[in-house]
Design a protein around this motif. Structure first.
Motif, PDB file in Angstrom:
ATOM      1  N   LEU A 180       0.822  -1.204   0.000  1.00 27.51           N
ATOM      2  CA  LEU A 180       0.000   0.000   0.000  1.00 27.51           C
ATOM      3  C   LEU A 180       0.862   1.263   0.000  1.00 27.51           C
ATOM      4  CD1 LEU A 180      -2.669  -1.061   2.631  1.00 27.51           C
ATOM      5  CD2 LEU A 180      -3.069  -0.716   0.183  1.00 27.51           C
ATOM      6  N   PRO A 181       0.388   2.326  -0.600  1.00 24.76           N
ATOM      7  CA  PRO A 181       1.147   3.588  -0.591  1.00 24.76           C
ATOM      8  C   PRO A 181       1.426   4.051   0.841  1.00 24.76           C
ATOM      9  CG  PRO A 181      -0.694   3.714  -2.146  1.00 24.76           C
ATOM     10  CD  PRO A 181      -0.870   2.438  -1.372  1.00 24.76           C
ATOM     11  N   SER A 182       2.680   4.383   1.106  1.00 24.91           N
ATOM     12  CA  SER A 182       3.098   4.829   2.447  1.00 24.91           C
ATOM     13  C   SER A 182       2.648   3.860   3.525  1.00 24.91           C
ATOM     14  CB  SER A 182       2.556   6.234   2.749  1.00 24.91           C
ATOM     15  OG  SER A 182       3.058   7.178   1.834  1.00 24.91           O
ATOM     16  N   ASN A 183       2.666   2.565   3.201  1.00 26.86           N
ATOM     17  CA  ASN A 183       2.316   1.509   4.162  1.00 26.86           C
ATOM     18  C   ASN A 183       0.900   1.668   4.726  1.00 26.86           C
ATOM     19  OD1 ASN A 183       4.120  -0.577   4.338  1.00 26.86           O
ATOM     20  ND2 ASN A 183       5.409   0.370   5.914  1.00 26.86           N
ATOM     21  N   GLY A 184       0.003   2.259   3.914  1.00 30.81           N
ATOM     22  CA  GLY A 184      -1.385   2.381   4.352  1.00 30.81           C
ATOM     23  C   GLY A 184      -1.669   3.624   5.171  1.00 30.81           C
ATOM     24  N   LEU A 185      -0.897   4.681   4.970  1.00 34.94           N
ATOM     25  CA  LEU A 185      -1.074   5.895   5.766  1.00 34.94           C
ATOM     26  C   LEU A 185      -2.461   6.499   5.578  1.00 34.94           C
ATOM     27  CD1 LEU A 185       0.029   8.114   7.619  1.00 34.94           C
ATOM     28  CD2 LEU A 185       0.939   9.258   5.576  1.00 34.94           C
ATOM     29  N   ASP A 186      -2.994   6.489   4.355  1.00 34.16           N
ATOM     30  CA  ASP A 186      -4.311   7.103   4.144  1.00 34.16           C
ATOM     31  C   ASP A 186      -5.404   6.367   4.914  1.00 34.16           C
ATOM     32  OD1 ASP A 186      -3.972   4.905   2.463  1.00 34.16           O
ATOM     33  OD2 ASP A 186      -5.120   5.771   0.812  1.00 34.16           O
ATOM     34  N   MET A 187      -5.243   5.041   5.094  1.00 36.51           N
ATOM     35  CA  MET A 187      -6.194   4.287   5.903  1.00 36.51           C
ATOM     36  C   MET A 187      -6.174   4.768   7.349  1.00 36.51           C
ATOM     37  SD  MET A 187      -5.179   0.530   4.442  1.00 36.51           S
ATOM     38  CE  MET A 187      -6.091  -0.326   5.718  1.00 36.51           C
ATOM     39  N   LEU A 188      -4.983   4.939   7.885  1.00 34.64           N
ATOM     40  CA  LEU A 188      -4.858   5.342   9.282  1.00 34.64           C
ATOM     41  C   LEU A 188      -5.359   6.766   9.490  1.00 34.64           C
ATOM     42  CD1 LEU A 188      -3.971   4.779  12.158  1.00 34.64           C
ATOM     43  CD2 LEU A 188      -1.652   5.491  11.520  1.00 34.64           C
ATOM     44  N   LEU A 189      -5.036   7.667   8.587  1.00 35.35           N
ATOM     45  CA  LEU A 189      -5.476   9.049   8.733  1.00 35.35           C
ATOM     46  C   LEU A 189      -7.003   9.143   8.677  1.00 35.35           C
ATOM     47  CD1 LEU A 189      -2.862  11.006   6.592  1.00 35.35           C
ATOM     48  CD2 LEU A 189      -2.987  10.809   9.088  1.00 35.35           C
ATOM     49  N   ALA A 190      -7.619   8.371   7.790  1.00 35.06           N
ATOM     50  CA  ALA A 190      -9.078   8.375   7.714  1.00 35.06           C
ATOM     51  C   ALA A 190      -9.682   7.864   9.016  1.00 35.06           C
ATOM     52  CB  ALA A 190      -9.549   7.530   6.536  1.00 35.06           C
ATOM     53  N   THR A 191      -9.051   6.860   9.602  1.00 31.85           N
ATOM     54  CA  THR A 191      -9.511   6.320  10.884  1.00 31.85           C
ATOM     55  C   THR A 191      -9.402   7.366  11.990  1.00 31.85           C
ATOM     56  OG1 THR A 191      -8.849   4.082  10.265  1.00 31.85           O
ATOM     57  CG2 THR A 191      -9.132   4.527  12.613  1.00 31.85           C
ATOM     58  N   LEU A 192      -8.260   8.033  12.077  1.00 32.49           N
ATOM     59  CA  LEU A 192      -8.039   9.019  13.131  1.00 32.49           C
ATOM     60  C   LEU A 192      -8.933  10.241  12.953  1.00 32.49           C
ATOM     61  CD1 LEU A 192      -4.134   8.900  13.396  1.00 32.49           C
ATOM     62  CD2 LEU A 192      -5.818   7.707  14.822  1.00 32.49           C
ATOM     63  N   HIS A 193      -9.072  10.718  11.723  1.00 34.25           N
ATOM     64  CA  HIS A 193      -9.846  11.940  11.480  1.00 34.25           C
ATOM     65  C   HIS A 193     -11.341  11.700  11.642  1.00 34.25           C
ATOM     66  CE1 HIS A 193      -6.306  13.544   8.812  1.00 34.25           C
ATOM     67  NE2 HIS A 193      -6.010  13.498  10.109  1.00 34.25           N
ATOM     68  N   GLY A 194     -11.781  10.459  11.507  1.00 32.96           N
ATOM     69  CA  GLY A 194     -13.197  10.165  11.657  1.00 32.96           C
ATOM     70  C   GLY A 194     -13.555   9.482  12.957  1.00 32.96           C
ATOM     71  N   TRP A 195     -12.642   9.480  13.901  1.00 35.26           N
ATOM     72  CA  TRP A 195     -12.833   8.693  15.117  1.00 35.26           C
ATOM     73  C   TRP A 195     -14.056   9.115  15.916  1.00 35.26           C
ATOM     74  CZ3 TRP A 195     -11.422   4.178  16.648  1.00 35.26           C
ATOM     75  CH2 TRP A 195     -11.566   3.811  17.992  1.00 35.26           C
ATOM     76  N   GLU A 196     -14.311  10.400  16.032  1.00 33.59           N
ATOM     77  CA  GLU A 196     -15.391  10.883  16.894  1.00 33.59           C
ATOM     78  C   GLU A 196     -16.768  10.465  16.385  1.00 33.59           C
ATOM     79  OE1 GLU A 196     -14.956  12.113  19.785  1.00 33.59           O
ATOM     80  OE2 GLU A 196     -12.767  12.195  19.579  1.00 33.59           O
ATOM     81  N   SER A 197     -16.897  10.239  15.083  1.00 30.32           N
ATOM     82  CA  SER A 197     -18.203   9.867  14.518  1.00 30.32           C
ATOM     83  C   SER A 197     -18.295   8.379  14.198  1.00 30.32           C
ATOM     84  CB  SER A 197     -18.472  10.675  13.237  1.00 30.32           C
ATOM     85  OG  SER A 197     -17.480  10.401  12.255  1.00 30.32           O
ATOM     86  N   MET A 198     -17.344   7.602  14.704  1.00 26.20           N
ATOM     87  CA  MET A 198     -17.257   6.202  14.316  1.00 26.20           C
ATOM     88  C   MET A 198     -18.495   5.397  14.706  1.00 26.20           C
ATOM     89  SD  MET A 198     -15.131   4.639  12.517  1.00 26.20           S
ATOM     90  CE  MET A 198     -13.785   5.791  12.732  1.00 26.20           C
ATOM     91  N   ASP A 199     -19.039   5.641  15.879  1.00 29.22           N
ATOM     92  CA  ASP A 199     -20.192   4.863  16.329  1.00 29.22           C
ATOM     93  C   ASP A 199     -21.384   5.042  15.395  1.00 29.22           C
ATOM     94  OD1 ASP A 199     -18.715   3.941  18.378  1.00 29.22           O
ATOM     95  OD2 ASP A 199     -19.824   4.935  19.979  1.00 29.22           O
ATOM     96  N   ASP A 200     -21.664   6.296  15.005  1.00 30.00           N
ATOM     97  CA  ASP A 200     -22.791   6.540  14.112  1.00 30.00           C
ATOM     98  C   ASP A 200     -22.579   5.870  12.760  1.00 30.00           C
ATOM     99  OD1 ASP A 200     -24.081   8.022  16.035  1.00 30.00           O
ATOM    100  OD2 ASP A 200     -23.384   9.957  15.249  1.00 30.00           O
ATOM    101  N   GLN A 201     -21.354   5.910  12.265  1.00 31.38           N
ATOM    102  CA  GLN A 201     -21.063   5.276  10.985  1.00 31.38           C
ATOM    103  C   GLN A 201     -21.232   3.763  11.085  1.00 31.38           C
ATOM    104  OE1 GLN A 201     -17.216   6.564   9.619  1.00 31.38           O
ATOM    105  NE2 GLN A 201     -17.699   8.714   9.957  1.00 31.38           N
ATOM    106  N   LEU A 202     -20.791   3.202  12.187  1.00 27.67           N
ATOM    107  CA  LEU A 202     -20.943   1.765  12.385  1.00 27.67           C
ATOM    108  C   LEU A 202     -22.420   1.377  12.446  1.00 27.67           C
ATOM    109  CD1 LEU A 202     -18.135   1.156  15.006  1.00 27.67           C
ATOM    110  CD2 LEU A 202     -18.243   0.134  12.740  1.00 27.67           C
ATOM    111  N   ASP A 203     -23.201   2.165  13.159  1.00 23.99           N
ATOM    112  CA  ASP A 203     -24.641   1.921  13.247  1.00 23.99           C
ATOM    113  C   ASP A 203     -25.267   1.850  11.863  1.00 23.99           C
ATOM    114  OD1 ASP A 203     -24.807   1.762  15.984  1.00 23.99           O
ATOM    115  OD2 ASP A 203     -25.418   3.833  16.260  1.00 23.99           O
ATOM    116  N   CYS A 204     -24.974   2.841  11.056  1.00 22.82           N
ATOM    117  CA  CYS A 204     -25.583   2.940   9.739  1.00 22.82           C
ATOM    118  C   CYS A 204     -25.136   1.812   8.824  1.00 22.82           C
ATOM    119  CB  CYS A 204     -25.246   4.297   9.115  1.00 22.82           C
ATOM    120  SG  CYS A 204     -26.091   4.626   7.549  1.00 22.82           S
ATOM    121  N   LEU A 205     -23.860   1.522   8.837  1.00 23.82           N
ATOM    122  CA  LEU A 205     -23.337   0.490   7.939  1.00 23.82           C
ATOM    123  C   LEU A 205     -23.869  -0.895   8.286  1.00 23.82           C
ATOM    124  CD1 LEU A 205     -19.699   1.781   7.520  1.00 23.82           C
ATOM    125  CD2 LEU A 205     -21.350   1.438   5.694  1.00 23.82           C
ATOM    126  N   LEU A 206     -23.905  -1.203   9.562  1.00 26.35           N
ATOM    127  CA  LEU A 206     -24.412  -2.518   9.923  1.00 26.35           C
ATOM    128  C   LEU A 206     -25.906  -2.629   9.652  1.00 26.35           C
ATOM    129  CD1 LEU A 206     -23.908  -5.301  10.944  1.00 26.35           C
ATOM    130  CD2 LEU A 206     -24.412  -4.491  13.244  1.00 26.35           C
TER     131      LEU A 206
END
Length: 296
Positions: A180-206
């Motif tokens: 992956l580019p930069s060993n997957g840095l974009d994955m980690l940044l997306a995770t960190l930047h969206g952390w506060e809304s993670m529960d709502d996103q999980l609710d909707c996706l499931l």
């Protein structure tokens, strides 16, 4: 991947981390989507997997279980019942060398919330940091890898002496992550930047997965993406490889097969059902499309 977790928390892989709270809100008639693909000789019954879960996710759709009774084999991404993990080393760049001061502080906050060591997330590649976060979050929510859809079906197949086929090995998946580019840095940044809304996103996706809301799933799939290069490595290229394998009569001769892959591999023009259609298979949904009430 790497056993049971594949992607990060703010994109297509959110399907791999179902949230307990939403399950009680699912109508009793709702069920995950099941596809059927045939070329006249081979039949593939395809179910999108959630790789960690709990007992409330079962039973699986009855139409899937009906086809299981006549199955000649189970096809999965990787056989996670095989406990022989390949050895591998962490190649730089590592997470601590790639994050800004602000992102490092967010990573430390996430680690604290999940009761993880910040060093264990910092001195590994970003893709491994993401997977560690996923596993910890799943366990904190009371979810278990051995209650993931593919794990349950792999155990059932093994107990019934049903042949098990894998589309790729765990070693191949690790090599993919390392590419992956930069060993997957974009994955980690997306995770960190969206952390506060993670529960709502999980609710909707499931909710969309559990209700079989195809339109909403396609919308969420289209809206959630990384860079084109990362998406190609994690989704598109693998889908094409799997479609090539499934359409090869030497690899899968005439018969009935059950196919279980991550749910987001099944949507979009480059999703597995569309790719099989382009290869001459007749593909249709076996389950009724539902409608979820969540908003992204």
């Amino acid at each position: 991947m790497l056993k049971s977790v594949v992607r990060h928390l703010k994109s297509k892989c959110l399907f791999l981390l179902p949230l307990l709270a939403v399950l009680n809100a699912i109508p009793s008639w709702a069920e995950p989507l099941v596809w059927h693909a045939t070329d006249g000789q081979r039949q593939f019954t395809i179910l999108g997997s959630v790789h960690v879960g709990n007992q409330d996710m079962y039973p699986l759709p009855q139409i899937f279980l009906n086809h299981w009774q006549e199955a000649d084999g189970l096809i999965v991404e990787a056989n996670i019942l095989d406990t022989k993990m390949p050895s591998f080393t962490f190649n730089p760049p590592l997470t601590h060398s790639l994050l800004s001061k602000e992102d490092s502080e967010t990573l430390n906050k996430v680690a604290k919330q999940l009761k993880l060591s910040p060093n264990d997330l910092s001195y590994v590649p970003p893709w491994y940091s993401v997977m560690s976060i996923q596993l910890a979050l799943a366990y904190n929510l009371g979810l278990q890898a051995d209650l993931g859809v593919d794990y349950i079906l792999l155990e059932r197949a093994a107990n019934q002496s049903m042949p098990i086929y894998q589309l790729e090995s765990v070693a191949k998946q690790i090599d993919m992550m390392k590419s992956l580019p930069s060993n997957g840095l974009d994955m980690l940044l997306a995770t960190l930047h969206g952390w506060e809304s993670m529960d709502d996103q999980l609710d909707c996706l499931l909710a969309t997965w559990q209700t079989g809301d195809k339109a909403k799933l396609e919308e969420l799939f289209a809206d959630s993406s990384y860079s084109p290069e990362t998406d190609a490595i994690l989704i598109d290229n693998r889908n094409q490889d799997w479609a090539n394998q499934l359409s090869d009569p030497k690899r899968y001769p005439a018969g009935n097969y059950m196919v279980v892959v991550g749910a987001f591999h099944l949507f979009g023009e480059k999703g597995l059902p569309q790719l099989l259609t382009k290869k001459g298979f007749s593909v249709r949904l076996l389950t009724k499309e539902g409608q979820s009430q969540c908003e992204w």
